[in-house]
Scaffold this active site. Structure first.
Site, mmCIF file in Angstrom:
data_model
loop_
_atom_site.group_PDB
_atom_site.id
_atom_site.type_symbol
_atom_site.label_atom_id
_atom_site.label_comp_id
_atom_site.label_asym_id
_atom_site.label_seq_id
_atom_site.Cartn_x
_atom_site.Cartn_y
_atom_site.Cartn_z
ATOM 1 N N HIS A 1 57.684 -37.657 -29.864
ATOM 2 C CA HIS A 1 57.018 -38.059 -31.105
ATOM 3 C C HIS A 1 57.735 -37.374 -32.260
ATOM 4 O O HIS A 1 58.038 -36.174 -32.169
ATOM 5 C CB HIS A 1 55.541 -37.651 -31.103
ATOM 6 C CG HIS A 1 54.773 -38.263 -29.986
ATOM 7 N ND1 HIS A 1 54.288 -39.552 -30.020
ATOM 8 C CD2 HIS A 1 54.443 -37.780 -28.773
ATOM 9 C CE1 HIS A 1 53.692 -39.822 -28.878
ATOM 10 N NE2 HIS A 1 53.773 -38.768 -28.101
ATOM 11 N N TYR B 1 57.100 -39.267 -41.396
ATOM 12 C CA TYR B 1 58.139 -39.635 -40.420
ATOM 13 C C TYR B 1 59.564 -39.420 -40.938
ATOM 14 O O TYR B 1 60.520 -39.628 -40.192
ATOM 15 C CB TYR B 1 57.952 -41.095 -39.977
ATOM 16 C CG TYR B 1 56.614 -41.335 -39.306
ATOM 17 C CD1 TYR B 1 56.365 -40.840 -38.030
ATOM 18 C CD2 TYR B 1 55.584 -42.026 -39.963
ATOM 19 C CE1 TYR B 1 55.141 -41.035 -37.410
ATOM 20 C CE2 TYR B 1 54.352 -42.225 -39.356
ATOM 21 C CZ TYR B 1 54.132 -41.727 -38.081
ATOM 22 O OH TYR B 1 52.919 -41.913 -37.471
#
Ligand code: DHK
Length: 151
Positions: free
Chosen positions: A104, A27
């Site tokens: 996302h 991430y």
């Protein structure tokens, strides 16, 4: 005279409050505050206000979406762990009367098979994944463009 553009609602699902600490190899190192700042900067450049939120609670997210009708010009949602499980969030999104973009951070198409299914996509007009947090900026630019066209 043109109607002022209604704000954009940005919803972040479970565990996104841990960005920066959580699996940075997946991430990245930016925190949720960094994402909020990016969204607000992009909104300012596009002339639209941003209401930025995060919750681990499916019910709270559903409440936000249900109250968004008539109040926001568009919704950006990163449903995170609810993406592949929540028909309830999908049903709430289907009540909304403006464009919805699903974001996302990571490229789901090359991650675990169980992450490939998205119920939320059924309500979304577009989906951005794998661009890191820049995906939020792209989504806000597009939502602002759609809001201007609809005004
Ligand atoms: C974030 C999550 O928390 C995961 O549950 C999703 C998504 C991926 C993201 O890439 O932003 O599977």
């Amino acid at each position: 005279m043109r109607e002022p553009i209604r704000p954009i609602l940005v919803i972040n699902g479970p565990n996104l409050d841990m960005l920066g600490t959580r699996q940075p190899e997946v991430y990245g190192h930016d925190t949720l505050d960094d994402v909020a700042a990016l969204c607000r900067r992009t909104g300012e450049a596009e002339g639209v206000d941003i209401d930025f939120r995060q919750s681990d609670s499916e019910a709270e997210i559903m409440g936000w979406i249900k109250r968004a009708r008539g109040a926001f010009s568009g919704i950006l949602i990163n449903p995170a762990g609810f993406t592949s499980t929540s028909i309830a969030i999908l049903d709430s999104l289907l009540i909304f009367d403006g464009p919805i973009i699903e974001v996302h951070i990571s490229p789901l198409f090359r991650r675990d098979e169980f992450r490939h299914l998205s119920y939320v996509s059924k309500a979304a007009s577009a989906k951005i994944e794998g661009f890191g947090i820049r995906g939020y900026a792209f989504a806000i630019m597009r939502l602002a463009e759609l809001a201007r066209k609809a005004a």
